[in-house]
Design an enzyme around this catalytic site. Structure first.
Site, PDB file in Angstrom:
ATOM      1  N   SER A   1      64.336  78.700  -1.516  1.00 58.22           N
ATOM      2  CA  SER A   1      62.958  78.861  -2.128  1.00 58.22           C
ATOM      3  C   SER A   1      62.036  79.931  -1.664  1.00 58.22           C
ATOM      4  O   SER A   1      62.509  80.930  -1.419  1.00 58.22           O
ATOM      5  CB  SER A   1      62.500  77.376  -2.235  1.00 58.22           C
ATOM      6  OG  SER A   1      61.316  77.483  -3.302  1.00 58.22           O
ATOM      7  N   HIS A   2      60.935  79.691  -1.203  1.00 52.54           N
ATOM      8  CA  HIS A   2      59.839  80.758  -0.878  1.00 52.54           C
ATOM      9  C   HIS A   2      59.974  80.870   0.430  1.00 52.54           C
ATOM     10  O   HIS A   2      59.071  81.678   1.012  1.00 52.54           O
ATOM     11  CB  HIS A   2      58.641  80.244  -1.448  1.00 52.54           C
ATOM     12  CG  HIS A   2      58.077  78.861  -0.804  1.00 52.54           C
ATOM     13  ND1 HIS A   2      58.797  77.631  -1.129  1.00 52.54           N
ATOM     14  CD2 HIS A   2      57.052  78.517   0.043  1.00 52.54           C
ATOM     15  CE1 HIS A   2      58.133  76.890  -0.116  1.00 52.54           C
ATOM     16  NE2 HIS A   2      57.140  77.367   0.569  1.00 52.54           N
TER      17      HIS A   2
ATOM     18  N   GLU B   1      53.943  69.391  -9.938  1.00 50.29           N
ATOM     19  CA  GLU B   1      53.304  69.183  -8.627  1.00 50.29           C
ATOM     20  C   GLU B   1      52.436  70.329  -7.974  1.00 50.29           C
ATOM     21  O   GLU B   1      52.512  71.568  -8.403  1.00 50.29           O
ATOM     22  CB  GLU B   1      54.688  69.034  -7.691  1.00 50.29           C
ATOM     23  CG  GLU B   1      55.361  70.088  -7.601  1.00 50.29           C
ATOM     24  CD  GLU B   1      56.787  69.668  -6.780  1.00 50.29           C
ATOM     25  OE1 GLU B   1      56.785  68.636  -6.344  1.00 50.29           O
ATOM     26  OE2 GLU B   1      57.647  70.519  -6.492  1.00 50.29           O
ATOM     27  N   GLU B   2      51.590  70.153  -6.991  1.00 45.93           N
ATOM     28  CA  GLU B   2      50.439  70.822  -6.663  1.00 45.93           C
ATOM     29  C   GLU B   2      50.995  72.285  -6.168  1.00 45.93           C
ATOM     30  O   GLU B   2      50.185  73.050  -6.058  1.00 45.93           O
ATOM     31  CB  GLU B   2      49.454  70.315  -5.599  1.00 45.93           C
ATOM     32  CG  GLU B   2      49.546  70.318  -4.358  1.00 45.93           C
ATOM     33  CD  GLU B   2      51.026  69.732  -3.818  1.00 45.93           C
ATOM     34  OE1 GLU B   2      51.484  70.291  -2.557  1.00 45.93           O
ATOM     35  OE2 GLU B   2      51.675  68.893  -4.226  1.00 45.93           O
ATOM     36  N   SER B   3      52.139  72.364  -5.715  1.00 48.95           N
ATOM     37  CA  SER B   3      52.745  73.308  -4.854  1.00 48.95           C
ATOM     38  C   SER B   3      53.287  74.332  -6.019  1.00 48.95           C
ATOM     39  O   SER B   3      54.128  75.213  -5.725  1.00 48.95           O
ATOM     40  CB  SER B   3      54.002  72.992  -3.889  1.00 48.95           C
ATOM     41  OG  SER B   3      54.802  72.003  -4.671  1.00 48.95           O
TER      42      SER B   3
ATOM     43  N   THR C   1      63.098  67.654   0.905  1.00 51.60           N
ATOM     44  CA  THR C   1      62.932  67.416  -0.438  1.00 51.60           C
ATOM     45  C   THR C   1      63.482  68.348  -1.331  1.00 51.60           C
ATOM     46  O   THR C   1      63.854  67.958  -2.664  1.00 51.60           O
ATOM     47  CB  THR C   1      61.642  67.497  -1.022  1.00 51.60           C
ATOM     48  OG1 THR C   1      60.823  68.775  -0.535  1.00 51.60           O
ATOM     49  CG2 THR C   1      60.779  66.684  -0.239  1.00 51.60           C
TER      50      THR C   1
ATOM     51  N   ASP D   1      58.996  82.676  -6.926  1.00 47.98           N
ATOM     52  CA  ASP D   1      59.419  82.935  -5.645  1.00 47.98           C
ATOM     53  C   ASP D   1      61.031  83.276  -5.525  1.00 47.98           C
ATOM     54  O   ASP D   1      61.331  83.758  -6.630  1.00 47.98           O
ATOM     55  CB  ASP D   1      59.339  81.507  -4.969  1.00 47.98           C
ATOM     56  CG  ASP D   1      60.031  80.570  -5.722  1.00 47.98           C
ATOM     57  OD1 ASP D   1      60.439  80.601  -6.978  1.00 47.98           O
ATOM     58  OD2 ASP D   1      60.128  79.368  -4.838  1.00 47.98           O
TER      59      ASP D   1
ATOM     60  N   LYS E   1      71.255  73.440  -1.598  1.00 45.95           N
ATOM     61  CA  LYS E   1      70.968  72.151  -1.986  1.00 45.95           C
ATOM     62  C   LYS E   1      71.782  71.596  -3.436  1.00 45.95           C
ATOM     63  O   LYS E   1      72.492  72.571  -3.840  1.00 45.95           O
ATOM     64  CB  LYS E   1      69.341  72.229  -2.850  1.00 45.95           C
ATOM     65  CG  LYS E   1      69.177  72.889  -3.864  1.00 45.95           C
ATOM     66  CD  LYS E   1      67.865  73.053  -4.160  1.00 45.95           C
ATOM     67  CE  LYS E   1      67.748  73.800  -5.433  1.00 45.95           C
ATOM     68  NZ  LYS E   1      66.050  73.793  -6.057  1.00 45.95           N
TER      69      LYS E   1
END
Length: 539
Positions: A146-147, A385-387, A42, A298, A156
């Site tokens: 990212s994290h 988003e939930e993340s 993603t 992050d 990306k």
């Protein structure tokens, strides 16, 4: 054995940076091995050089593929490139620059050879294209996992819309990159990266913040703000923000360390810079009482963590609900028709908030890329988003970023505190008094590769169950209601609860996201029933 989650990292937890970088330059992937191929998830291609999953060959091939893709799409403007603080990011950017320069791409790097947050790259793309209408469009590359843990690298591509590339683009790029590697990189052009332009990402990002956040209100309130970059790319940005707007803002930990030796271990005892994780944020949360608002980001600053004196680290779902409630009642410049965007595994509290403020809810599959069209044309004012990833429109209703912006969401927490006089966690408790107090969790269930493949293609109609934890099922979804895109799994909904099941992309498990407005015991019943329902559907 007692878990070490939330405790300080020890020397045995730290990576060998020299070995990691040596492997980047000297190991060569075999793309017949699925573990060594270029694969875009993603948020780009990720992996470790020590596993021959993120190496010079990969980045050279991916960059050449991006060059060919952007030419095919007619994208001939400048390409903005930024990197985070992971050890593999600098060598990967070096590789990419050699390929971009050899192919004649007008590439722009950070003016100070510094670290560049993902949202700063997205902001630069959008700003450039807005200021140069009718001219060749800009795009970008962000070098970041990212994290992810310190041994990982990430890469990306963001097209001219400024957000994550869609599946059509990433599938094309990955397929071409793997073909280039299989062909011995003969069609990859490389040259010494001398003709490279520069761009002041930081100044332009910081100076524009006043167009999206009420910085004057934050300053006037005098609230004490702490910002912990967690060793990531936002480190110099927070100091610049404090100085530019006269805020009482302290950069809690300005240290940058490619081993991240100052971190506390995540839930699985790994070093992971996840600002939404109570374990990874343990040392930050310990200072909650020192500030009115304390935040974390992050490594590429596309995620946020919000810490308040009264509640500690907020659950990301809780903060999203508060942010939506606040923004849609404090942004008169936004269109009355602009919608609320959420991923389908985010809390239904957001649904209830959206309904209460009279806004349409756009529910999309997992992945921030699904919010890009709405954030570009202004039809979606907020996407989250939930993340712990989100972005929203500027005060005049135009686009800010089309990628997640953790810095922005952290500053919003300070605006909320300054304007309302209450912390985001206090405001969430008010929401629960109005709409109920949902229990939410994600668990994993074992699955074979065949079962995972079947789940990814499962049709909602294949679910035979008619009840979920004693309530009638009202929806069985395999496509997102907001845009009709495939979920890559299934979501089952009752009046007071829901679950969604999706296959893991990296492990032999499937993920069960579930929520119940009837409390923790009912949530456990929903989770157990979800496993039975999915297992029955998979045969």
């Amino acid at each position: 054995m007692t878990s070490r989650a939330g405790t300080p990292a020890q020397s045995s937890d730290l990576i060998d940076v020299e070995a990691l970088i040596d492997a980047y330059w000297h190991r060569h992937p075999d793309v017949s091995d699925p573990e060594q191929k270029v694969v875009f998830g993603t948020s780009g291609h990720r992996g470790s050089s020590l596993k021959t999953a993120f190496n010079d060959d990969h980045i050279a091939a991916i960059t050449q593929a991006i060059v060919e893709y952007r030419a095919e799409q007619g994208t001939t403007g400048p390409l903005f490139i930024g990197r985070d603080t992971h050890a593999l990011s600098a060598p990967a950017q070096s590789t990419a620059l050699e390929v971009l320069v050899a192919n004649g791409v007008d590439v722009l790097v950070d003016e100070f050879d510094g670290y560049t947050p993902t949202p700063a790259v997205s902001h630069a793309i959008i700003r450039y294209n807005r200021e140069h209408p009718g001219q060749p469009q800009a795009d970008g590359i962000v070098v970041t996992p990212s994290h992810n843990p310190p041994a990982d690298g990430g890469f990306k591509y963001n097209p001219p819309h400024g957000g994550p590339a869609d599946s059509d683009a990433t599938n094309w790029i990955a397929e071409r990159a793997n073909a280039l590697i299989a062909g011995g990189l003969q069609d990859v052009q490389r040259a010494e990266a001398t003709a490279v332009g520069t761009y002041d990402f930081r100044t332009r990002y910081v100076e524009d913040l006043g167009s999206i956040i009420d910085m004057q209100a934050i300053k006037d309130s005098g609230i004490r703000i702490g910002a912990d970059p967690l060793g990531g790319a936002s480190v110099s940005y927070w100091q610049a923000i404090a100085e530019a707007y006269g805020l009482d803002l302290t950069v809690v930990n300005p240290e940058v360390d490619p081993q991240w030796g100052f971190m506390t271990l995540d839930w699985d005892e790994k070093i992971r810079m996840d600002p939404s994780s109570p374990s990874a944020m343990a040392s930050v949360v310990a200072r909650a009482g020192d500030y009115d608002i304390l935040t974390g980001n992050d490594a590429d600053a596309d995620r946020h963590g919000i810490v308040t004196p009264d509640a500690g680290l907020m659950n990301p779902n809780h903060y999203l609900a508060v942010a939506i409630q606040y923004l849609f009642t404090h942004r008169p410049g936004w269109s009355e028709d602009a919608a609320v965007g959420k991923t389908l595994v985010s809390s239904s509290m957001i649904d209830r908030v959206a309904e209460s403020i009279g806004r349409t809810l756009v529910e999309v599959p997992v992945g921030f890329k699904w919010f890009v069209p709405g954030l570009i044309d202004g039809s979606v004012a907020f996407g989250g988003e939930e993340s712990a990833g989100a972005s929203f429109l500027k005060q005049d209703g135009t686009s800010w970023t089309t990628d997640k912006d953790g810095i922005l969401l952290c500053l919003l927490a300070s605006e909320i505190r300054a304007v309302t006089g209450r912390s985001p966690s206090e405001l969430y408790r008010e929401l629960t008094e109005r709409f109920g107090d949902p229990a939410y969790a994600r668990v994993d269930a074992a699955a074979t590769k065949a079962q995972k493949a079947a789940l990814g293609k499962l049709d909602g109609d294949a679910v035979a169950a008619t009840e979920l934890a004693g309530e009638p099922i009202v929806a069985k979804l395999s496509k997102a209601p907001g845009n009709g895109a495939a979920i890559g799994g299934v979501k089952v909904v009752s009046e007071d609860a829901w679950f969604a099941a999706r296959p893991s992309g990296t492990e032999d498990v499937y993920k069960i996201y579930a929520e119940s407005f009837k409390g923790p015991d009912d949530l456990k019943a929903v989770q157990a029933e979800a496993k039975r329902i999915v297992d029955a559907a998979l045969g």
